[in-house]
Structure formats: C-alpha cells, structure tokens
Design a protein around this motif. Structure first.
Motif, PDB file in Angstrom:
ATOM      1  N   ALA A  10       0.836  -1.211   0.000  1.00 52.95           N
ATOM      2  CA  ALA A  10       0.000   0.000   0.000  1.00 52.95           C
ATOM      3  C   ALA A  10       0.867   1.256   0.000  1.00 52.95           C
ATOM      4  N   GLY A  11       1.967   1.208   0.750  1.00 54.65           N
ATOM      5  CA  GLY A  11       2.874   2.347   0.773  1.00 54.65           C
ATOM      6  C   GLY A  11       3.478   2.624  -0.586  1.00 54.65           C
ATOM      7  N   LYS A  12       3.830   1.548  -1.316  1.00 56.21           N
ATOM      8  CA  LYS A  12       4.414   1.709  -2.649  1.00 56.21           C
ATOM      9  C   LYS A  12       3.407   2.316  -3.626  1.00 56.21           C
ATOM     10  N   VAL A  13       2.140   1.968  -3.445  1.00 54.36           N
ATOM     11  CA  VAL A  13       1.109   2.423  -4.380  1.00 54.36           C
ATOM     12  C   VAL A  13       0.597   3.818  -4.041  1.00 54.36           C
ATOM     13  N   PHE A  14       0.313   4.057  -2.749  1.00 50.68           N
ATOM     14  CA  PHE A  14      -0.403   5.274  -2.361  1.00 50.68           C
ATOM     15  C   PHE A  14       0.470   6.357  -1.715  1.00 50.68           C
ATOM     16  N   ALA A  15       1.716   6.046  -1.403  1.00 50.56           N
ATOM     17  CA  ALA A  15       2.554   7.028  -0.704  1.00 50.56           C
ATOM     18  C   ALA A  15       3.866   7.271  -1.447  1.00 50.56           C
ATOM     19  N   ARG A  16       3.774   7.414  -2.746  1.00 49.45           N
ATOM     20  CA  ARG A  16       4.967   7.646  -3.547  1.00 49.45           C
ATOM     21  C   ARG A  16       5.552   9.035  -3.281  1.00 49.45           C
ATOM     22  N   ASN A  17       6.872   9.120  -3.345  1.00 52.26           N
ATOM     23  CA  ASN A  17       7.579  10.402  -3.202  1.00 52.26           C
ATOM     24  C   ASN A  17       7.246  11.124  -1.905  1.00 52.26           C
ATOM     25  N   ARG A  18       7.003  10.331  -0.869  1.00 53.14           N
ATOM     26  CA  ARG A  18       6.729  10.887   0.463  1.00 53.14           C
ATOM     27  C   ARG A  18       7.676  10.243   1.462  1.00 53.14           C
ATOM     28  N   LEU A  19       8.342  11.084   2.206  1.00 49.59           N
ATOM     29  CA  LEU A  19       9.395  10.626   3.103  1.00 49.59           C
ATOM     30  C   LEU A  19       8.959  10.729   4.559  1.00 49.59           C
ATOM     31  N   ASN A  20       8.989   9.607   5.270  1.00 45.08           N
ATOM     32  CA  ASN A  20       8.802   9.612   6.720  1.00 45.08           C
ATOM     33  C   ASN A  20      10.158   9.820   7.393  1.00 45.08           C
ATOM     34  N   ILE A  21      10.224  10.755   8.318  1.00 45.55           N
ATOM     35  CA  ILE A  21      11.426  10.945   9.126  1.00 45.55           C
ATOM     36  C   ILE A  21      11.055  10.637  10.573  1.00 45.55           C
ATOM     37  N   LYS A 300       2.900  -2.876  19.017  1.00 46.58           N
ATOM     38  CA  LYS A 300       2.757  -4.030  18.130  1.00 46.58           C
ATOM     39  C   LYS A 300       3.234  -3.642  16.736  1.00 46.58           C
ATOM     40  N   PRO A 301       4.019  -4.520  16.084  1.00 45.00           N
ATOM     41  CA  PRO A 301       4.572  -4.185  14.776  1.00 45.00           C
ATOM     42  C   PRO A 301       3.541  -3.741  13.747  1.00 45.00           C
ATOM     43  N   TRP A 302       2.397  -4.413  13.660  1.00 47.31           N
ATOM     44  CA  TRP A 302       1.432  -4.050  12.634  1.00 47.31           C
ATOM     45  C   TRP A 302       0.840  -2.661  12.886  1.00 47.31           C
ATOM     46  N   LYS A 303       0.661  -2.297  14.174  1.00 50.04           N
ATOM     47  CA  LYS A 303       0.151  -0.965  14.486  1.00 50.04           C
ATOM     48  C   LYS A 303       1.191   0.108  14.150  1.00 50.04           C
ATOM     49  N   PHE A 304       2.443  -0.190  14.485  1.00 45.63           N
ATOM     50  CA  PHE A 304       3.556   0.712  14.177  1.00 45.63           C
ATOM     51  C   PHE A 304       3.611   0.952  12.668  1.00 45.63           C
ATOM     52  N   HIS A 305       3.518  -0.119  11.896  1.00 46.41           N
ATOM     53  CA  HIS A 305       3.580  -0.046  10.437  1.00 46.41           C
ATOM     54  C   HIS A 305       2.375   0.710   9.880  1.00 46.41           C
ATOM     55  N   LEU A 306       1.198   0.390  10.377  1.00 47.93           N
ATOM     56  CA  LEU A 306      -0.029   1.040   9.893  1.00 47.93           C
ATOM     57  C   LEU A 306       0.009   2.536  10.137  1.00 47.93           C
ATOM     58  N   ARG A 307       0.465   2.939  11.320  1.00 42.66           N
ATOM     59  CA  ARG A 307       0.473   4.374  11.636  1.00 42.66           C
ATOM     60  C   ARG A 307       1.474   5.130  10.754  1.00 42.66           C
ATOM     61  N   LEU A 308       2.593   4.479  10.414  1.00 44.16           N
ATOM     62  CA  LEU A 308       3.535   5.100   9.491  1.00 44.16           C
ATOM     63  C   LEU A 308       2.890   5.308   8.116  1.00 44.16           C
ATOM     64  N   LEU A 309       2.153   4.307   7.663  1.00 39.97           N
ATOM     65  CA  LEU A 309       1.465   4.434   6.380  1.00 39.97           C
ATOM     66  C   LEU A 309       0.421   5.548   6.432  1.00 39.97           C
ATOM     67  N   LEU A 310      -0.359   5.589   7.502  1.00 37.01           N
ATOM     68  CA  LEU A 310      -1.385   6.627   7.640  1.00 37.01           C
ATOM     69  C   LEU A 310      -0.758   8.015   7.679  1.00 37.01           C
ATOM     70  N   ASN A 311       0.397   8.121   8.332  1.00 38.31           N
ATOM     71  CA  ASN A 311       1.097   9.404   8.360  1.00 38.31           C
ATOM     72  C   ASN A 311       1.466   9.829   6.947  1.00 38.31           C
ATOM     73  N   SER A 312       1.930   8.899   6.148  1.00 44.73           N
ATOM     74  CA  SER A 312       2.299   9.202   4.761  1.00 44.73           C
ATOM     75  C   SER A 312       1.079   9.638   3.946  1.00 44.73           C
ATOM     76  N   LEU A 313      -0.039   8.997   4.173  1.00 42.03           N
ATOM     77  CA  LEU A 313      -1.242   9.311   3.388  1.00 42.03           C
ATOM     78  C   LEU A 313      -1.854  10.645   3.773  1.00 42.03           C
ATOM     79  N   LYS A 314      -1.677  11.026   5.032  1.00 41.40           N
ATOM     80  CA  LYS A 314      -2.228  12.319   5.463  1.00 41.40           C
ATOM     81  C   LYS A 314      -1.456  13.483   4.876  1.00 41.40           C
ATOM     82  N   GLY A 315      -0.197  13.249   4.554  1.00 42.11           N
ATOM     83  CA  GLY A 315       0.589  14.307   3.924  1.00 42.11           C
ATOM     84  C   GLY A 315       1.106  15.317   4.915  1.00 42.11           C
ATOM     85  N   GLN A 316       1.421  16.501   4.411  1.00 39.96           N
ATOM     86  CA  GLN A 316       2.040  17.543   5.228  1.00 39.96           C
ATOM     87  C   GLN A 316       1.008  18.227   6.117  1.00 39.96           C
TER      88      GLN A 316
END
Length: 317
Positions: A10-21, A300-316
C-alpha cells in the motif's frame, strides 16, 4: 506477517515520493519506568527490523537529494535522534549497524562535558525512590507526595511545564535549588563526550547540531538564538573535522518553540536543512528548513507499520 506485506505494498502504491522521518531520543537497555514513551532495545530492534524489511531506510542527506531529483525510493524513511545520549552510541547504533540502517543524531553540545540536560535532571530527581515527598519551595508550591510511579511522572511533567520556557540561567537555577532543598545527588552523565561523538560518527551515523544548551529558541533574542545555533555547529565541526549540514530545533514545534525568525537564522548559517517535531511527511515541495518528523509509539509491529502508512497518506501538516 501477511498484514505487514499488505501495508508495504500500500505504501508503494499510495505514498509515492513521500518521506517519513522518524524522531527518537533515547533507547534503553530495559524499559525505563519514568520514561515510558522511550523504547527499550528489544522494541527498537523489532522496529528497525520492520523498517529494514518493509521500508527503504536512507540518510537524510541522501533522501533530500532523491527528493530534489525525483528519484525517492518507495517507502523511504529516515531515522533520527535528538540530544546526544550515550545510549544512542551503546544501544541504538549497534542495532542500526547490524541492519545497515543509516541515522542522524542531533547533539546539544553544551552537555558533552558531563552535565545532564534540564529535563533529565528533573525526571531523575523524581525517580529517586529515597524521596517519598518532594519539596517544591523553589517553584513556590506545596510539597508533592510521591506515592506511585504515575504520580512521580505527573509531578516531573508538571515541573518541566513550569520551567521549560524560562531563560536558560533561571531554569538551571531552579533545578539546582530543587536538588539542594531535597538533599538529592546528581545522576551519572547521560550525554556523549566529544570522544564518544567521534566514535558514533565513525560508525557511519551522521551528526547534526541541536544548539548548545537546548533552550526554547523562541524565548531568546535573535542574537542569543544565533549564538546557540552557530556555537553548536562550530563545536561539532571541530570535534569531527567536517562541516555540519543539519540542524534540529529544540522541542521543535513551530510558534511554540521556534518561529520564522529562528528559521531565517538557521538558513543564514549555511545549514543544508533543519528538522522540526511538527508531525507529517516530507515531499519535494516541503520547506527544507522545517522538515516534519513523526514516530508512532505503538507496541505491536502491525500498528507501528499502519500508523507510518497513515502518516504518509495524510501528507504535510
């Protein structure tokens, strides 16, 4: 885990060119009761393993070049630490090195000679189990009963909220007074020495500036802000024998902790970029002197991963 692979796709498809720091401060050998939001080695290890497997970890310098060129890899992520704790070197760095994950540590240089940071001094005072009642004459309050760890944390955060935005000297004087009136001893140093900073750099970790004494820059006059920022840059450059290109705003929230005057000072001092603690992601259109950072504290790993993805989708933000 199947869900992690789904989230990675999902990150590859929906969060292109977005960097999590990601932003960290400390990594403890074991859970620290007074600092419950800070990961222990076991937690940090699985977080980094997840990042290594499902993300593309980059140094900030490399990530920013990719953004400029439009070549940022999918699920790009950077790992950063603020302040300069010894456990960054002794606990976090070996885990990062084992997994070949780049990272950057922003160092408040005024503490490399042995003094602990003001926030740690307050938390350590409250962690002192020989104290069941804390005298608070220095901040003009009634004594606090310390009947539980939760109460100790609450009192520590209350004190920090009262003193955080005071001038540096006044803040230090009040903490000194709290130690004296409670007949308390200082804890051993927590911050890296110059030798340890060099050792961390030799492990491939990038080093950035974080002021000298970790003040809230917005409460200082512009001349004082400039002095705090440029002195930390110069000290680190002398220690490492290289130019310091990155800066992290102490505390890091726009308007609360720094403002556009601070940002202008950082730009004038020949940094390549600066990071804040404003939540969000970084894109090619981001202000490179106000890069967003974010870290989910899920257990939990899946929650950690999901929240990173959601952060990317929300944008700046």
């Amino acid at each position: 885990m199947f869900l992690n692979h789904v989230l990675s796709f999902a990150g590859k498809v929906f969060a292109r060119n977005r960097l999590n720091i990601l932003i960290y401060h400390q990594v403890f050998a074991k859970k620290n009761a007074m600092r419950p939001s800070e990961p222990d080695a076991e937690t940090f290890a699985w977080q980094m393993q997840l990042i290594n497997k499902h993300f593309t970890p980059l140094s900030i310098s490399a990530a920013l070049k990719h953004l400029e060129q439009g070549t940022l890899p999918a699920n790009a992520i950077c790992v950063t630490f603020d302040d300069g704790y010894i456990n960054n070197l002794e606990i976090a760095a070996p885990i990062l090195q084992q997994l070949n994950i780049p990272a950057t540590v922003y160092i408040a240089t005024g503490f490399s000679d042995g003094e602990n940071m003001f926030n740690d001094r307050v938390i350590d005072l409250l962690a002192n189990e020989t104290l069941s009642i804390l005298s608070l004459i220095a901040i003009k309050e009634q004594p606090a009963e310390l009947e539980s760890t939760e109460k100790r944390i609450k009192v520590a955060h209350h004190i920090l909220a009262k003193i955080k935005y005071l001038p540096i000297a006044e803040r230090k004087t009040l903490i000194d007074a709290l130690y004296q009136e409670n007949n308390a001893q200082e804890c051993p140093r927590k911050m890296m020495s110059a030798i340890q900073i060099k050792q961390l750099r030799s492990m491939g970790i990038e080093i950035g500036a974080h002021t000298v004494e970790h003040p809230i820059l917005k409460v200082l006059e512009p001349r004082e802000q400039q002095q705090q920022i440029i002195e930390s840059k110069k000290v680190l450059a002398k220690i490492l024998g290289e130019e310091i290109k990155g800066f992290a705003y102490p505390n890091g929230k726009i308007e609360d902790d720094y403002d556009l005057t601070t940002k202008a000072i950082v730009e004038e001092l020949a940094f390549d970029y600066a990071v804040s603690t404003n939540w969000g992601i970084t894109t090619k259109d981001s202000d490179k002197f106000q890069l967003n950072r974010f870290t989910p504290w899920d257990d939990k790993p899946w929650k950690f991963h999901l929240r990173l993805l959601l952060n990317s989708l929300k944008g700046q933000r």
